[in-house]
Write an enzyme that holds these catalytic residues in place. Structure first.
Site, PDB file in Angstrom:
ATOM      1  CD  GLU A  15      -2.782  -1.295  -0.122  1.00 14.97           C
ATOM      2  OE1 GLU A  15      -3.015  -0.282  -0.818  1.00 14.97           O
ATOM      3  OE2 GLU A  15      -3.143  -2.440  -0.455  1.00 14.97           O
ATOM      4  CG  HIS A  61      -1.006   1.323  -4.385  1.00 14.30           C
ATOM      5  ND1 HIS A  61      -1.164   1.215  -5.746  1.00 14.30           N
ATOM      6  CD2 HIS A  61      -1.459   0.148  -3.876  1.00 14.30           C
ATOM      7  CE1 HIS A  61      -1.687   0.020  -6.040  1.00 14.30           C
ATOM      8  NE2 HIS A  61      -1.862  -0.651  -4.926  1.00 14.30           N
TER       9      HIS A  61
HETATM   10 NI    NI Z   1      -2.654  -2.568  -4.819  1.00 15.83          NI
END
Ligand code: NI
Length: 173
Positions: A145, A148
Site C-alpha cells: 500500500e 501505491h
Molecule cells: Ni494494490
C-alpha cells in the site's frame, strides 16, 4: 455506504507520488476514509490506497482477514485500519516471496519479494501518532500500500515475471 471507482494500471495517477496530508486537513477526511473502507470491502480487498480512487493523498486503509493473521504478528489488527502519511521506519534485511494481487490490476497475481518484517509509523483517523512492528502478511500489505503512495505497482517489484498471471489460470494448473 458509498463505493468509488477503482482506477486501474495504466492511469498515470497510479504512477505518481501522492501528496502528504497536512495536519489541518485530517478533520476533513472521514467521508473519504469511509468510502475507501466500503470500496475495499465491496471489492474483497485487504488494502486500498487513496491514489487507487484517483486521490493524490498519502492515505491508506487495510484490514487483515482472520485467516491471514499469524500468531507471530502480534500487532496485526483485526478491524479496518486507517494510516495517514504512513512511513516505514525500519526494514528487516530478510526478504520473503509471496503472492500478491491488486485491485488496480484485477484478475492477476504475482510473486513479489518483500521485507519479512518492518516498523511503520503513521497518523490514525483520530489524528494520533502510531508506531507498529509488523511481520508476515501484515508487513506485506503495508509495503504494497505504501508503494501505491510512491507510484509503484507490485509488478515493478517482481524478480521473475514467469510467476505472474491470471489468478484463475494459475489456480487451475
Ligand atoms: Ni494494490
Amino acid at each position: 455506504m458509498a463505493t468509488r471507482e477503482i482506477i486501474r494500471m495504466g492511469n498515470p495517477i497510479l504512477a505518481t507520488l501522492a501528496q502528504p496530508i497536512q495536519p489541518d486537513d485530517v478533520a476533513t477526511l472521514p467521508d473519504v476514509i469511509q468510502d475507501m473502507i466500503d470500496t475495499m470491502r465491496a471489492a474483497n480487498g485487504v488494502g486500498l490506497a487513496a491514489p487507487q480512487i484517483g486521490l493524490s493523498m498519502r492515505l491508506i486503509v487495510f484490514e487483515i482477514p482472520r485467516n491471514r493473521q499469524t500468531t507471530s504478528d502480534t500487532n496485526s489488527p483485526l478491524s479496518p485500519q486507517v494510516l495517514i502519511n504512513p512511513k516505514i521506519t525500519h526494514f528487516d534485511d530478510e526478504m520473503e516471496l509471496g503472492w500478491e494481487g491488486c485491485l488496480s490490476i484485477p484478475g492477476l497475481k504475482g510473486e513479489v519479494p518483500r521485507h519479512s518484517s518492518i516498523t511503520y509509523d503513521a497518523i490514525d483517523a483520530e489524528g494520533n501518532r502510531l508506531t507498529r512492528h509488523a511481520c508476515g502478511f501484515h508487513a506485506r500489505v503495508i509495503q504494497h500500500e505504501i508503494d501505491h503512495l510512491d507510484g509503484i505497482l507490485y509488478p515493478e517489484r517482481m524478480l521473475n515475471l514467469r510467476q505472474f498471471g491470471f489468478v484463475d489460470e494459475l489456480e487451475e494448473h
